[in-house]
Design a protein around this motif. Structure first.
Motif, PDB file in Angstrom:
ATOM      1  N   PHE A  13      27.218  33.838  32.059  1.00  0.00           N
ATOM      2  CA  PHE A  13      28.258  33.285  32.552  1.00  0.00           C
ATOM      3  C   PHE A  13      28.714  31.836  32.014  1.00  0.00           C
ATOM      4  O   PHE A  13      29.891  31.682  31.538  1.00  0.00           O
ATOM      5  CB  PHE A  13      28.058  33.058  34.249  1.00  0.00           C
ATOM      6  CG  PHE A  13      29.452  32.360  34.719  1.00  0.00           C
ATOM      7  CD1 PHE A  13      30.665  33.046  34.919  1.00  0.00           C
ATOM      8  CD2 PHE A  13      29.293  31.111  35.354  1.00  0.00           C
ATOM      9  CE1 PHE A  13      31.671  32.379  35.554  1.00  0.00           C
ATOM     10  CE2 PHE A  13      30.445  30.462  35.574  1.00  0.00           C
ATOM     11  CZ  PHE A  13      31.655  31.122  35.946  1.00  0.00           C
ATOM     12  N   LEU A  14      27.816  31.002  31.740  1.00  0.00           N
ATOM     13  CA  LEU A  14      28.128  29.766  31.182  1.00  0.00           C
ATOM     14  C   LEU A  14      28.477  29.837  29.941  1.00  0.00           C
ATOM     15  O   LEU A  14      29.444  29.306  29.148  1.00  0.00           O
ATOM     16  CB  LEU A  14      26.770  28.730  31.339  1.00  0.00           C
ATOM     17  CG  LEU A  14      26.594  28.273  32.666  1.00  0.00           C
ATOM     18  CD1 LEU A  14      25.085  27.583  32.718  1.00  0.00           C
ATOM     19  CD2 LEU A  14      27.396  27.270  33.253  1.00  0.00           C
ATOM     20  N   LEU A  15      27.797  30.723  28.899  1.00  0.00           N
ATOM     21  CA  LEU A  15      28.096  31.072  27.447  1.00  0.00           C
ATOM     22  C   LEU A  15      29.602  31.579  27.256  1.00  0.00           C
ATOM     23  O   LEU A  15      30.368  30.947  26.545  1.00  0.00           O
ATOM     24  CB  LEU A  15      26.960  31.821  26.936  1.00  0.00           C
ATOM     25  CG  LEU A  15      25.845  31.096  26.371  1.00  0.00           C
ATOM     26  CD1 LEU A  15      25.007  32.323  26.088  1.00  0.00           C
ATOM     27  CD2 LEU A  15      26.131  30.300  25.406  1.00  0.00           C
ATOM     28  N   SER A  16      29.689  32.512  28.277  1.00  0.00           N
ATOM     29  CA  SER A  16      31.345  32.967  28.253  1.00  0.00           C
ATOM     30  C   SER A  16      32.298  31.905  28.430  1.00  0.00           C
ATOM     31  O   SER A  16      33.305  31.988  28.024  1.00  0.00           O
ATOM     32  CB  SER A  16      31.438  34.241  29.498  1.00  0.00           C
ATOM     33  OG  SER A  16      32.738  34.670  29.397  1.00  0.00           O
ATOM     34  N   ARG A  17      32.208  31.122  29.582  1.00  0.00           N
ATOM     35  CA  ARG A  17      33.128  30.009  29.844  1.00  0.00           C
ATOM     36  C   ARG A  17      33.240  29.190  28.609  1.00  0.00           C
ATOM     37  O   ARG A  17      34.350  28.828  28.543  1.00  0.00           O
ATOM     38  CB  ARG A  17      32.623  29.509  31.205  1.00  0.00           C
ATOM     39  CG  ARG A  17      32.657  30.226  32.480  1.00  0.00           C
ATOM     40  CD  ARG A  17      34.096  30.503  32.862  1.00  0.00           C
ATOM     41  NE  ARG A  17      34.990  29.124  33.066  1.00  0.00           N
ATOM     42  CZ  ARG A  17      35.345  28.351  34.061  1.00  0.00           C
ATOM     43  NH1 ARG A  17      34.587  28.823  35.254  1.00  0.00           N
ATOM     44  NH2 ARG A  17      35.959  27.569  34.129  1.00  0.00           N
ATOM     45  N   ALA A  18      32.148  28.836  28.389  1.00  0.00           N
ATOM     46  CA  ALA A  18      32.201  27.770  27.297  1.00  0.00           C
ATOM     47  C   ALA A  18      32.608  28.450  25.874  1.00  0.00           C
ATOM     48  O   ALA A  18      33.636  27.788  25.286  1.00  0.00           O
ATOM     49  CB  ALA A  18      30.633  27.351  26.864  1.00  0.00           C
ATOM     50  N   LEU A 124      28.481  15.763  25.407  1.00  0.00           N
ATOM     51  CA  LEU A 124      27.169  16.045  24.684  1.00  0.00           C
ATOM     52  C   LEU A 124      26.940  14.777  23.572  1.00  0.00           C
ATOM     53  O   LEU A 124      27.922  14.489  23.095  1.00  0.00           O
ATOM     54  CB  LEU A 124      26.832  17.014  24.155  1.00  0.00           C
ATOM     55  CG  LEU A 124      27.286  18.507  24.944  1.00  0.00           C
ATOM     56  CD1 LEU A 124      27.114  19.600  23.996  1.00  0.00           C
ATOM     57  CD2 LEU A 124      26.031  18.291  26.263  1.00  0.00           C
ATOM     58  N   GLY A 125      25.678  14.477  23.501  1.00  0.00           N
ATOM     59  CA  GLY A 125      25.473  13.446  22.398  1.00  0.00           C
ATOM     60  C   GLY A 125      25.104  14.277  21.298  1.00  0.00           C
ATOM     61  O   GLY A 125      25.009  15.322  21.131  1.00  0.00           O
ATOM     62  N   LEU A 132      22.009  22.552  20.632  1.00  0.00           N
ATOM     63  CA  LEU A 132      22.985  23.604  21.057  1.00  0.00           C
ATOM     64  C   LEU A 132      23.575  24.537  19.946  1.00  0.00           C
ATOM     65  O   LEU A 132      23.397  25.695  19.958  1.00  0.00           O
ATOM     66  CB  LEU A 132      24.463  23.167  21.693  1.00  0.00           C
ATOM     67  CG  LEU A 132      25.332  24.118  22.051  1.00  0.00           C
ATOM     68  CD1 LEU A 132      24.849  25.112  22.993  1.00  0.00           C
ATOM     69  CD2 LEU A 132      26.645  23.587  22.637  1.00  0.00           C
ATOM     70  N   ARG A 133      23.817  24.043  18.634  1.00  0.00           N
ATOM     71  CA  ARG A 133      24.160  24.568  17.368  1.00  0.00           C
ATOM     72  C   ARG A 133      22.768  25.596  17.013  1.00  0.00           C
ATOM     73  O   ARG A 133      22.941  26.758  16.642  1.00  0.00           O
ATOM     74  CB  ARG A 133      24.435  23.731  16.383  1.00  0.00           C
ATOM     75  CG  ARG A 133      24.776  24.629  15.220  1.00  0.00           C
ATOM     76  CD  ARG A 133      25.371  23.599  14.000  1.00  0.00           C
ATOM     77  NE  ARG A 133      26.815  22.999  14.324  1.00  0.00           N
ATOM     78  CZ  ARG A 133      27.028  21.630  14.457  1.00  0.00           C
ATOM     79  NH1 ARG A 133      25.993  20.816  14.726  1.00  0.00           N
ATOM     80  NH2 ARG A 133      28.093  21.405  14.926  1.00  0.00           N
ATOM     81  N   ALA A 135      20.265  26.381  18.931  1.00  0.00           N
ATOM     82  CA  ALA A 135      20.171  27.546  20.001  1.00  0.00           C
ATOM     83  C   ALA A 135      21.152  28.761  19.780  1.00  0.00           C
ATOM     84  O   ALA A 135      20.510  29.709  19.606  1.00  0.00           O
ATOM     85  CB  ALA A 135      20.053  26.919  21.187  1.00  0.00           C
ATOM     86  N   LEU A 136      22.460  28.402  19.595  1.00  0.00           N
ATOM     87  CA  LEU A 136      23.311  29.373  19.455  1.00  0.00           C
ATOM     88  C   LEU A 136      23.232  30.321  18.189  1.00  0.00           C
ATOM     89  O   LEU A 136      23.273  31.714  18.082  1.00  0.00           O
ATOM     90  CB  LEU A 136      24.545  28.854  19.218  1.00  0.00           C
ATOM     91  CG  LEU A 136      25.058  28.273  20.738  1.00  0.00           C
ATOM     92  CD1 LEU A 136      26.537  27.623  20.544  1.00  0.00           C
ATOM     93  CD2 LEU A 136      25.101  29.304  21.687  1.00  0.00           C
ATOM     94  N   LYS A 137      22.857  29.646  17.010  1.00  0.00           N
ATOM     95  CA  LYS A 137      22.304  30.119  15.769  1.00  0.00           C
ATOM     96  C   LYS A 137      21.119  31.269  15.710  1.00  0.00           C
ATOM     97  O   LYS A 137      20.872  32.411  15.244  1.00  0.00           O
ATOM     98  CB  LYS A 137      21.974  29.223  14.771  1.00  0.00           C
ATOM     99  CG  LYS A 137      23.239  28.622  14.065  1.00  0.00           C
ATOM    100  CD  LYS A 137      22.797  27.631  12.982  1.00  0.00           C
ATOM    101  CE  LYS A 137      24.119  27.093  12.112  1.00  0.00           C
ATOM    102  NZ  LYS A 137      23.767  26.250  11.031  1.00  0.00           N
ATOM    103  N   ALA A 138      20.178  30.903  16.696  1.00  0.00           N
ATOM    104  CA  ALA A 138      19.042  31.726  17.085  1.00  0.00           C
ATOM    105  C   ALA A 138      19.316  32.899  17.628  1.00  0.00           C
ATOM    106  O   ALA A 138      18.970  33.969  17.476  1.00  0.00           O
ATOM    107  CB  ALA A 138      17.830  30.643  17.967  1.00  0.00           C
ATOM    108  N   ILE A 139      20.375  32.768  18.867  1.00  0.00           N
ATOM    109  CA  ILE A 139      20.812  33.917  19.632  1.00  0.00           C
ATOM    110  C   ILE A 139      21.545  34.740  18.763  1.00  0.00           C
ATOM    111  O   ILE A 139      21.385  35.913  18.660  1.00  0.00           O
ATOM    112  CB  ILE A 139      21.695  33.281  20.678  1.00  0.00           C
ATOM    113  CG1 ILE A 139      20.688  32.762  21.865  1.00  0.00           C
ATOM    114  CG2 ILE A 139      22.435  34.632  21.395  1.00  0.00           C
ATOM    115  CD1 ILE A 139      21.679  31.703  22.973  1.00  0.00           C
ATOM    116  N   VAL A 140      22.504  34.191  17.676  1.00  0.00           N
ATOM    117  CA  VAL A 140      23.480  34.983  17.009  1.00  0.00           C
ATOM    118  C   VAL A 140      22.646  35.820  16.114  1.00  0.00           C
ATOM    119  O   VAL A 140      22.880  36.919  15.649  1.00  0.00           O
ATOM    120  CB  VAL A 140      24.502  34.353  16.679  1.00  0.00           C
ATOM    121  CG1 VAL A 140      25.323  35.156  15.449  1.00  0.00           C
ATOM    122  CG2 VAL A 140      25.683  33.921  17.610  1.00  0.00           C
ATOM    123  N   GLY A 141      21.474  35.133  15.556  1.00  0.00           N
ATOM    124  CA  GLY A 141      20.505  35.625  14.654  1.00  0.00           C
ATOM    125  C   GLY A 141      20.944  35.189  13.303  1.00  0.00           C
ATOM    126  O   GLY A 141      20.786  35.859  12.073  1.00  0.00           O
TER     127      GLY A 141
END
Length: 141
Positions: A13-18, A124-125, A132-133, A135-141
């Motif tokens: 949900f948070l990823l979708s909203r973001a 965010l700092g 975050l970048r 983590a998202l790269k890890a998720i996307v592959g």
């Protein structure tokens, strides 16, 4: 009775909203350049690859069906932001290259997007943004 976790803790949900917030901001930031998020993405990829890249490669990078890329490439080519050139390794295929105008447009659009992203990510700092970048790269592959 089971305990229900709050929706505000659900990562999907948070990823979708973001993602929705980022996409809306990107859409607004790209208006002055007459680009949409997908057409900008094609242009940015073309700018990243000085030797050009094929439409299938673009589709794979963007997670789109190759048939969706044709209209995006056509639009950008009509605006002289990209050009199709014969692939020297396989003359049956074309490679997509950014033009000088396309590169200049991409630089300006990236500046606008960076400003837009900074506004959204202001809470965010720098370390959190970097994390975050990653983590998202890890998720996307």
């Amino acid at each position: 009775m089971t305990d229900i976790a709050p929706l505000s803790d659900d990562i999907g949900f948070l990823l979708s909203r973001a993602g929705s917030a980022m996409a809306a901001a990107a859409k607004s930031a790209l208006v002055p350049f007459e680009l949409r998020v997908r057409s900008y993405s094609v242009l940015a990829l073309a700018c990243e690859h000085s030797g050009g890249l094929g439409q299938r490669q673009i589709a794979e990078n963007l997670g789109l069906d190759p048939s969706q890329i044709v209209a995006l490439v056509d639009e950008l080519e009509t605006r002289s932001l990209i050009t199709r050139r014969v692939d020297p390794e396989d003359r049956r295929h074309k490679r997509i290259h950014a033009t000088e105008t396309g590169r200049a447009t991409c630089v300006d659009a990236q500046r606008a997007l960076a400003s837009s992203n900074a506004d959204i990510l202001a809470a965010l700092g720098n370390e959190d943004v970097s994390a975050l970048r990653r983590a998202l790269k890890a998720i996307v592959g």
